[in-house]
Design a protein around this motif. Sequence first.
Motif, PDB file in Angstrom:
ATOM      1  N   PHE A 239       2.898  -4.987  -9.230  1.00  0.00           N
ATOM      2  CA  PHE A 239       3.811  -4.703 -10.340  1.00  0.00           C
ATOM      3  C   PHE A 239       3.048  -4.342 -11.611  1.00  0.00           C
ATOM      4  O   PHE A 239       3.452  -3.444 -12.356  1.00  0.00           O
ATOM      5  CB  PHE A 239       4.748  -5.894 -10.578  1.00  0.00           C
ATOM      6  N   ASP A 240       1.933  -5.041 -11.850  1.00  0.00           N
ATOM      7  CA  ASP A 240       1.117  -4.704 -13.027  1.00  0.00           C
ATOM      8  C   ASP A 240       0.631  -3.264 -12.947  1.00  0.00           C
ATOM      9  O   ASP A 240       0.670  -2.531 -13.946  1.00  0.00           O
ATOM     10  CB  ASP A 240      -0.084  -5.653 -13.118  1.00  0.00           C
ATOM     11  N   LYS A 241       0.165  -2.852 -11.780  1.00  0.00           N
ATOM     12  CA  LYS A 241      -0.336  -1.490 -11.587  1.00  0.00           C
ATOM     13  C   LYS A 241       0.781  -0.460 -11.790  1.00  0.00           C
ATOM     14  O   LYS A 241       0.599   0.561 -12.470  1.00  0.00           O
ATOM     15  CB  LYS A 241      -0.934  -1.371 -10.183  1.00  0.00           C
ATOM     16  N   LEU A 242       1.945  -0.739 -11.217  1.00  0.00           N
ATOM     17  CA  LEU A 242       3.070   0.200 -11.345  1.00  0.00           C
ATOM     18  C   LEU A 242       3.507   0.328 -12.806  1.00  0.00           C
ATOM     19  O   LEU A 242       3.777   1.436 -13.292  1.00  0.00           O
ATOM     20  CB  LEU A 242       4.237  -0.258 -10.470  1.00  0.00           C
ATOM     21  N   GLN A 243       3.583  -0.787 -13.507  1.00  0.00           N
ATOM     22  CA  GLN A 243       3.987  -0.738 -14.917  1.00  0.00           C
ATOM     23  C   GLN A 243       2.945  -0.019 -15.768  1.00  0.00           C
ATOM     24  O   GLN A 243       3.277   0.736 -16.684  1.00  0.00           O
ATOM     25  CB  GLN A 243       4.238  -2.159 -15.425  1.00  0.00           C
ATOM     26  N   GLU A 244       1.691  -0.225 -15.428  1.00  0.00           N
ATOM     27  CA  GLU A 244       0.607   0.471 -16.131  1.00  0.00           C
ATOM     28  C   GLU A 244       0.724   1.978 -15.953  1.00  0.00           C
ATOM     29  O   GLU A 244       0.425   2.756 -16.862  1.00  0.00           O
ATOM     30  CB  GLU A 244      -0.732  -0.039 -15.563  1.00  0.00           C
TER      31      GLU A 244
ATOM     32  N   GLU B  19       0.831  -1.205   0.000  1.00  0.00           N
ATOM     33  CA  GLU B  19       0.000   0.000   0.000  1.00  0.00           C
ATOM     34  C   GLU B  19       0.869   1.260   0.000  1.00  0.00           C
ATOM     35  O   GLU B  19       0.606   2.217  -0.743  1.00  0.00           O
ATOM     36  CB  GLU B  19      -0.913  -0.018   1.235  1.00  0.00           C
ATOM     37  N   LYS B  20       1.913   1.269   0.824  1.00  0.00           N
ATOM     38  CA  LYS B  20       2.786   2.450   0.905  1.00  0.00           C
ATOM     39  C   LYS B  20       3.538   2.677  -0.402  1.00  0.00           C
ATOM     40  O   LYS B  20       3.721   3.824  -0.828  1.00  0.00           O
ATOM     41  CB  LYS B  20       3.772   2.295   2.062  1.00  0.00           C
ATOM     42  N   LEU B  21       3.984   1.590  -1.039  1.00  0.00           N
ATOM     43  CA  LEU B  21       4.710   1.741  -2.298  1.00  0.00           C
ATOM     44  C   LEU B  21       3.807   2.305  -3.385  1.00  0.00           C
ATOM     45  O   LEU B  21       4.198   3.207  -4.130  1.00  0.00           O
ATOM     46  CB  LEU B  21       5.295   0.398  -2.734  1.00  0.00           C
ATOM     47  N   LEU B  22       2.570   1.802  -3.481  1.00  0.00           N
ATOM     48  CA  LEU B  22       1.638   2.296  -4.499  1.00  0.00           C
ATOM     49  C   LEU B  22       1.278   3.763  -4.243  1.00  0.00           C
ATOM     50  O   LEU B  22       1.165   4.554  -5.186  1.00  0.00           O
ATOM     51  CB  LEU B  22       0.379   1.426  -4.512  1.00  0.00           C
ATOM     52  N   ARG B  23       1.133   4.142  -2.974  1.00  0.00           N
ATOM     53  CA  ARG B  23       0.822   5.539  -2.652  1.00  0.00           C
ATOM     54  C   ARG B  23       2.002   6.443  -3.002  1.00  0.00           C
ATOM     55  O   ARG B  23       1.832   7.548  -3.512  1.00  0.00           O
ATOM     56  CB  ARG B  23       0.458   5.675  -1.176  1.00  0.00           C
ATOM     57  N   TYR B  24       3.212   5.965  -2.729  1.00  0.00           N
ATOM     58  CA  TYR B  24       4.432   6.722  -3.053  1.00  0.00           C
ATOM     59  C   TYR B  24       4.502   6.999  -4.557  1.00  0.00           C
ATOM     60  O   TYR B  24       4.729   8.127  -4.996  1.00  0.00           O
ATOM     61  CB  TYR B  24       5.646   5.910  -2.589  1.00  0.00           C
TER      62      TYR B  24
END
Length: 693
Positions: free
Chosen positions: A351-356, A305-310
Amino acid sequence: MYQIVPVAPGEQQMAAGAGASPLKKKLANEGRPLLIAGMLGCVLVLAAVVAWCYYSASLRKAQLLKTESLDLNKDGFIIRNQAGAVIFTMTFRSGTLDLDSCTKEGSILSCTQSDSGKLNFFIQTVRPKDTVMCYRVRWEELRNKRLVEHAMAYNDSHWYGGAETAAQYWPNKILGEEEPRPFITSDVYSNRNAFGGILERYWLSSNASAIKINDSVPFHLGWSEKDKVLRFQARYQDSPFKPPEGQQALPELSYRVCVGSDVTSIHKYMVRRYFPKPIKVPSTKVFKHPVWSTWALHKTSVTQEKLLRYASDITKHGFTCSHLELDDRYTADYGEFDFDPQKFPNASGMFDKLQEDGFEVSLWTHPFINYDSINFGVAVEKGLFVREPSGELPALVRWWNGIGGILDFTNPEAREWYSSHLRMLKSRYDVTSFKFDAGETSYLPHQFSTLLPLTDPSTFTRRYTEMAIPFSERAELRVGYQSQNISCFFRIIDRDSVWGYELGLKSIIPTVLTIGILGYQFVLPDMIGGNAYPNRTTGNLVGKNGLPDRELYIRWLELSAFMPAMQFSIPPWAYDNEVVQIAQKFTGFHETLVAPRVLELAGEVLDTGDPIIRPLWWIANDDEAAYKIDSQFLIGDDLMVAPVLEPGKQERDIYLPAGRWRSYKGEHFDKGPIYLTDYPVDLDEVAFFTWVH
């Protein structure tokens, strides 16, 4: 005329008894002083002949003990420049030469005896080019002597090189008295008095001389502030160095001293001759756009959660990103190679979300497997760990995250096992690269054995850096020993959130300049604002919410914008909108002004090894003031940067070497060298000047 009449012994006695004639008495009285004078003359002639022979022998010996511009005596040697001034002095501290055992043949001057017995000593002169003269020096004991030590005098010059250190100065400072200790890679964050993770056996002097200690030497370094010397020592006793298998532990100290016309040209020669070069330039994206790390912001409490928010906040605030760096700790235990399902319940989806969203991700890795990890037993069974001296049991080591084994990177099976897990992570999650942490020899046991014996413990560091080669486009290392050809980014050790020279803001320029002189040019100057460790700050430098001091953060950000690469962790929006605007200004500045020039220079590094970030003396090597400046630097030869590194200051003194300079404000200065005193620099500015050709 007179005549001496010979007298038989008997007659002489008779004459003396009977009384001599007056004529004979006169002849005897007159001949005696002449005889004495003749004898005295013979003695004087003989003395003159002896003196001449001694003088001739001394002259021959003096000529014998002189080779080119080097003069050897029993206690050491000196080297002079073309003007006859002494520019290099080395003293033999562990023994003296027997000069009668010395001979000279061609360019080699050799001696076979010292005051303690037989040895192999030689100095070989080599002139590789018209402007450079080199001397190969070797002192090898042939008896079981404990050590060899030579002391190099500072000779009122300025010296650079050696190692990354916690308190970094430019030029080097000799502080206190230090007995020689192993010159091996260490973690200077945990041991502030050690030699750092990036080091080479190389020093450079403003006197246009340089010295490179040979790889085969069991090398220990000490110094004396009182005597103003560096102490170079070779020994195997009480040392982690080991002689090559099958050889006696006889110490040998060998090195090369080269002298040239100026400091820049002699350094260029040494780098081209003795340092490996990178074979390619790493990712251009890392040079252009900031790396964003989770470490200083979240430490080990990072979660999915923290990584995605960052990542979302980076985009929301309008910043670019070369890649996200997911640091310690994303695994359940140290030594595992998959995500902790409690903290990262859907790693693939993350990872899919970050790459997207356009983010690439690198992962933190290290050489340790803790005893409570499932992989500890696997590594024991496969024999992958560094072992105890007997070779029977794995050696346990303590590191900053616990106790475990350390992988033996001299073992091809351990290398393949480790690499295969990194490849698996890269394949499964499309990870872009890795941050390789640790690797210093200080994390090896005090006594240990490896599959391939290590005569030099720092070879372990070299073997670890090789693990980054398959991922080198964006890989990050914090250690280097003979690793200049590993084409990745070398990060200086963690900084504290302080202003000073001990791992603070003021240490960054001296550290980057030092490791640049050692041949490491693709530099990542650690996280903007430092690591914000509460126990590593002074005064009230960590403010609310554990953030570094706001002014310190801004000045750090401004300096980083002129470095080869930028790295954020604590984000600008943790402060206020003004800090965000300053950060946007300087990340844009880095991308448009700095990165193109850095990339141009990075391409040249492959051929030359020359620094990207250069000291002022690089273009002003006859300027005494330029040798001492540690708060300004050059990018190439034509962009000079002078950041503010003091708290509460919106002005600073700036030194402009000779030449025509144009300031970032459009001012022209062409009467250099000059000092600009109290030059105004606002909080959202960095002073920089362009060379006008």
